[in-house]
Design an enzyme around this catalytic site. Structure first.
Site, PDB file in Angstrom:
ATOM      1  N   SER A 162      20.200 -34.144  39.885  1.00 15.48           N
ATOM      2  CA  SER A 162      21.231 -35.154  40.133  1.00 15.48           C
ATOM      3  C   SER A 162      22.073 -35.237  38.866  1.00 15.48           C
ATOM      4  O   SER A 162      21.630 -34.818  37.795  1.00 15.48           O
ATOM      5  CB  SER A 162      20.571 -36.506  40.398  1.00 15.48           C
ATOM      6  OG  SER A 162      21.517 -37.554  40.356  1.00 15.48           O
ATOM      7  N   TYR A 175      14.128 -43.196  38.939  1.00 12.97           N
ATOM      8  CA  TYR A 175      14.916 -42.080  39.494  1.00 12.97           C
ATOM      9  C   TYR A 175      15.495 -41.227  38.363  1.00 12.97           C
ATOM     10  O   TYR A 175      15.396 -39.999  38.382  1.00 12.97           O
ATOM     11  CB  TYR A 175      16.043 -42.642  40.370  1.00 12.97           C
ATOM     12  CG  TYR A 175      16.863 -41.581  41.080  1.00 12.97           C
ATOM     13  CD1 TYR A 175      16.373 -40.927  42.203  1.00 12.97           C
ATOM     14  CD2 TYR A 175      18.135 -41.236  40.619  1.00 12.97           C
ATOM     15  CE1 TYR A 175      17.119 -39.959  42.859  1.00 12.97           C
ATOM     16  CE2 TYR A 175      18.891 -40.267  41.272  1.00 12.97           C
ATOM     17  CZ  TYR A 175      18.379 -39.633  42.395  1.00 12.97           C
ATOM     18  OH  TYR A 175      19.125 -38.672  43.038  1.00 12.97           O
TER      19      TYR A 175
HETATM   20  N1  LIG Z   1      22.816 -38.898  47.798  1.00 11.98           N
HETATM   21  C1  LIG Z   1      23.125 -38.853  46.507  1.00 11.98           C
HETATM   22  O1  LIG Z   1      23.990 -39.601  45.992  1.00 11.98           O
HETATM   23  C2  LIG Z   1      22.442 -37.854  45.623  1.00 11.98           C
HETATM   24  C3  LIG Z   1      23.034 -37.544  44.384  1.00 11.98           C
HETATM   25  C4  LIG Z   1      22.409 -36.636  43.558  1.00 11.98           C
HETATM   26  C5  LIG Z   1      21.231 -36.026  43.949  1.00 11.98           C
HETATM   27  N2  LIG Z   1      20.679 -36.351  45.153  1.00 11.98           N
HETATM   28  C6  LIG Z   1      19.414 -35.681  45.506  1.00 11.98           C
HETATM   29  O2  LIG Z   1      19.586 -34.911  46.667  1.00 11.98           O
HETATM   30  C7  LIG Z   1      18.327 -34.761  47.301  1.00 11.98           C
HETATM   31  C8  LIG Z   1      18.475 -35.067  48.770  1.00 11.98           C
HETATM   32  O3  LIG Z   1      18.792 -36.457  48.901  1.00 11.98           O
HETATM   33  P1  LIG Z   1      19.776 -37.033  50.024  1.00 11.98           P
HETATM   34  O4  LIG Z   1      20.802 -37.815  49.299  1.00 11.98           O
HETATM   35  O5  LIG Z   1      20.193 -35.969  50.948  1.00 11.98           O
HETATM   36  O6  LIG Z   1      18.785 -38.097  50.703  1.00 11.98           O
HETATM   37  P2  LIG Z   1      18.359 -38.363  52.206  1.00 11.98           P
HETATM   38  O7  LIG Z   1      17.549 -39.610  52.141  1.00 11.98           O
HETATM   39  O8  LIG Z   1      19.542 -38.331  53.120  1.00 11.98           O
HETATM   40  O9  LIG Z   1      17.426 -37.115  52.561  1.00 11.98           O
HETATM   41  C9  LIG Z   1      16.179 -36.916  51.940  1.00 11.98           C
HETATM   42  C10 LIG Z   1      15.238 -36.218  52.903  1.00 11.98           C
HETATM   43  O10 LIG Z   1      14.014 -35.974  52.207  1.00 11.98           O
HETATM   44  C11 LIG Z   1      12.932 -36.323  53.056  1.00 11.98           C
HETATM   45  N3  LIG Z   1      11.765 -36.700  52.275  1.00 11.98           N
HETATM   46  C12 LIG Z   1      11.581 -37.855  51.563  1.00 11.98           C
HETATM   47  N4  LIG Z   1      10.371 -37.849  50.993  1.00 11.98           N
HETATM   48  C13 LIG Z   1       9.773 -36.687  51.346  1.00 11.98           C
HETATM   49  C14 LIG Z   1       8.508 -36.106  51.083  1.00 11.98           C
HETATM   50  N5  LIG Z   1       7.591 -36.756  50.347  1.00 11.98           N
HETATM   51  N6  LIG Z   1       8.232 -34.881  51.584  1.00 11.98           N
HETATM   52  C15 LIG Z   1       9.134 -34.237  52.349  1.00 11.98           C
HETATM   53  N7  LIG Z   1      10.352 -34.731  52.656  1.00 11.98           N
HETATM   54  C16 LIG Z   1      10.658 -35.946  52.152  1.00 11.98           C
HETATM   55  C17 LIG Z   1      13.446 -37.494  53.898  1.00 11.98           C
HETATM   56  O11 LIG Z   1      12.683 -37.675  55.087  1.00 11.98           O
HETATM   57  C18 LIG Z   1      14.881 -37.070  54.138  1.00 11.98           C
HETATM   58  O12 LIG Z   1      14.984 -36.297  55.316  1.00 11.98           O
HETATM   59  C19 LIG Z   1      17.363 -35.685  46.557  1.00 11.98           C
HETATM   60  O13 LIG Z   1      16.580 -34.928  45.652  1.00 11.98           O
HETATM   61  C20 LIG Z   1      18.282 -36.621  45.825  1.00 11.98           C
HETATM   62  O14 LIG Z   1      17.682 -37.175  44.684  1.00 11.98           O
HETATM   63  C21 LIG Z   1      21.252 -37.218  46.014  1.00 11.98           C
END
Ligand SMILES: NC(=O)c1ccc[n+]([C@@H]2O[C@H](COP(=O)([O-])OP(=O)(O)OC[C@H]3O[C@@H](n4cnc5c(N)ncnc54)[C@H](O)[C@@H]3O)[C@@H](O)[C@H]2O)c1
Length: 296
Positions: A162, A175
Site C-alpha cells: 500500500s 495497517y
Molecule cells: N482499497 C484501498 O484503498 C487499498 C489501498 C492500498 C492497498 N490496498 C490493499 O489491496 C489489497 C486488497 O484490498 P481491497 O481494497 O481490494 O479490499 P477488499 O476488502 O475489497 O478485498 C479483500 C478481499 O480479501 C479477502 N480476505 C480477507 N481476509 C482474508 C483471508 N484471511 N484469507 C483470504 N482472503 C481474505 C476478502 O474476503 C476480500 O474478498 C489489500 O492487501 C489492501 O491492503 C487497498
C-alpha cells in the site's frame, strides 16, 4: 556493491529479461483476496490475457462470483482458504497445482484494515491485521515459491502492500505497520531470489493509494474504535471520496507494470506525493549527517 554485502538486484528492480514471460496466455495465476476489490479486478484483467486463474478467498462464494465474471469462467477456479493459516495455504497450493499444474504468477493480495492508534489498537486487531496482511503474504510465499523454483519456468510474484507501506497515516497503526512489513519483505524476497540464482522468478510490489473497494467497510463492520482519532479517521475514510482510484485502474496498472518487468508499482493521490518525497529526503539527510566517523 560493497564488500561483505549480500548480492541484490538493482533497487530500481527492473528485470526486463523476464518481462511479461510469466503472464503469457495459458499460464497460471493465483490471486489471493480475489473475491473483491483489487484482487477481483486483477483476476479479470489477467484472465483477459488468456491466463488460467485460481481465485483464492476466505469467502468461497465471493471467489466463485469472481470466477463467474472471468471472460472464460471455465479457465478459472475458486479456492476457499484463509491466507493467515499456513496449513490451509499449503493445502491450497496442492489443490491449485493438481487443478492447473505449475503456477506462473502468485498475487499475494488479500488484506484487511482496522482503525486504531499505536497505543489503543486491541491485541486481537494487531493479531488479525499482522496475521492476514503479513503472515498471509509469508504463507503464500512458503506455499507456492518452492514449486515455482522447482518448475524452473518463467514466474512472477506480485505482493500488494500500500502507499501506507511508504508513508504513515494516523489512526490505522496496525495497517501501516503491516504494510511497511510487506514492503521490506518484498524487497528482501527480490534480493534473496537474485542471491539464490532464481532469475526466472521476477518480483513486483504494488503500493496503491486510496482505491474504491470494500476495505473500509470491513473496518466499519468490526465496530467503533475506542479512541476519537481512530473514529474520526474511520468516518472520513469510509465516506465516498473523489481522490480514490478504481480497482480496475489499479489492476490495469499492475498488469502493465508486470508485463514490463517492473518491481515498484506506486500510484497515489497527489496529496501524498510531497510527503513521501519529504520522508525520503529526511532519511538521506540523516544518513549523511549521522554516519560520518562511525563506520570507518
Ligand atoms: N482499497 C484501498 O484503498 C487499498 C489501498 C492500498 C492497498 N490496498 C490493499 O489491496 C489489497 C486488497 O484490498 P481491497 O481494497 O481490494 O479490499 P477488499 O476488502 O475489497 O478485498 C479483500 C478481499 O480479501 C479477502 N480476505 C480477507 N481476509 C482474508 C483471508 N484471511 N484469507 C483470504 N482472503 C481474505 C476478502 O474476503 C476480500 O474478498 C489489500 O492487501 C489492501 O491492503 C487497498
Amino acid at each position: 556493491m560493497a564488500a561483505g554485502e549480500p548480492p541484490h538486484r538493482d533497487a530500481g528492480g527492473q528485470d526486463p529479461a523476464m518481462s511479461g514471460a510469466a503472464l503469457a496466455e495459458g499460464h497460471v495465476a493465483v490471486v489471493t483476496g480475489g473475491g473483491s476489490g483489487i484482487g477481483r479486478a486483477l483476476a479479470i484483467r489477467l484472465a483477459q490475457l488468456g491466463m488460467r486463474i485460481a481465485v483464492v478467498d476466505l469467502k468461497r462464494e465471493a471467489a466463485e462470483a469472481t470466477v463467474a465474471a472471468l471472460p472464460h469462467p471455465a479457465r478459472g477456479r475458486a479456492f476457499a482458504a484463509d491466507v493467515a493459516d499456513a496449513g490451509a495455504m499449503r493445502r491450497c497450493a496442492e489443490a491449485v497445482s493438481a487443478a492447473f499444474g505449475p503456477v506462473n504468477l502468485l498475487c499475494n493480495n488479500a488484506g484487511i484494515l482496522r482503525a486504531g492508534t499505536a497505543w489503543t489498537t486491541s491485541e486481537s486487531d494487531w493479531a488479525l491485521t499482522l496475521g492476514i496482511n503479513v503472515r498471509g503474504v509469508v504463507n503464500g510465499l512458503a506455499a507456492f515459491v518452492p514449486g515455482m523454483i522447482d518448475a524452473g519456468k518463467p514466474a512472477r510474484i506480485l505482493n500488494t502492500a500500500s502507499i501506507g507501506g511508504l508513508c504513515p497515516a494516523p489512526g490505522v497503526a496496525s495497517y501501516i505497520a503491516s504494510k511497511y512489513a510487506v514492503v521490506g519483505l518484498t524487497e528482501t524476497l527480490r534480493d534473496e531470489l537474485a542471491a539464490g540464482g532464481h532469475d526466472h522468478i521476477g518480483v513486483s510490489l504494488l503500493c496503491p493509494g486510496g482505491v474504491a473497494t470494500d476495505i473500509w467497510q470491513g473496518a466499519n463492520d468490526a465496530g467503533r474504535p475506542s479512541d476519537r482519532l481512530a473514529r474520526d479517521v474511520l468516518q472520513a475514510m469510509s465516506a465516498p471520496r473523489p481522490d480514490q482510484a478504481s480497482a480496475e485502474g489499479i489492476a490495469g496498472l499492475a498488469v502493465e507494470a508486470m508485463l514490463a518487468g517492473r518491481f515498484w508499482i506506486v500510484a497515489a493521490q497527489p496529496s501524498l506525493h510531497g510527503r513521501i518525497a519529504e520522508r525520503h529526503r529526511a532519511i538521506s539527510e540523516a544518513i549523511g549527517r549521522d554516519s560520518p566517523g562511525l563506520y570507518g
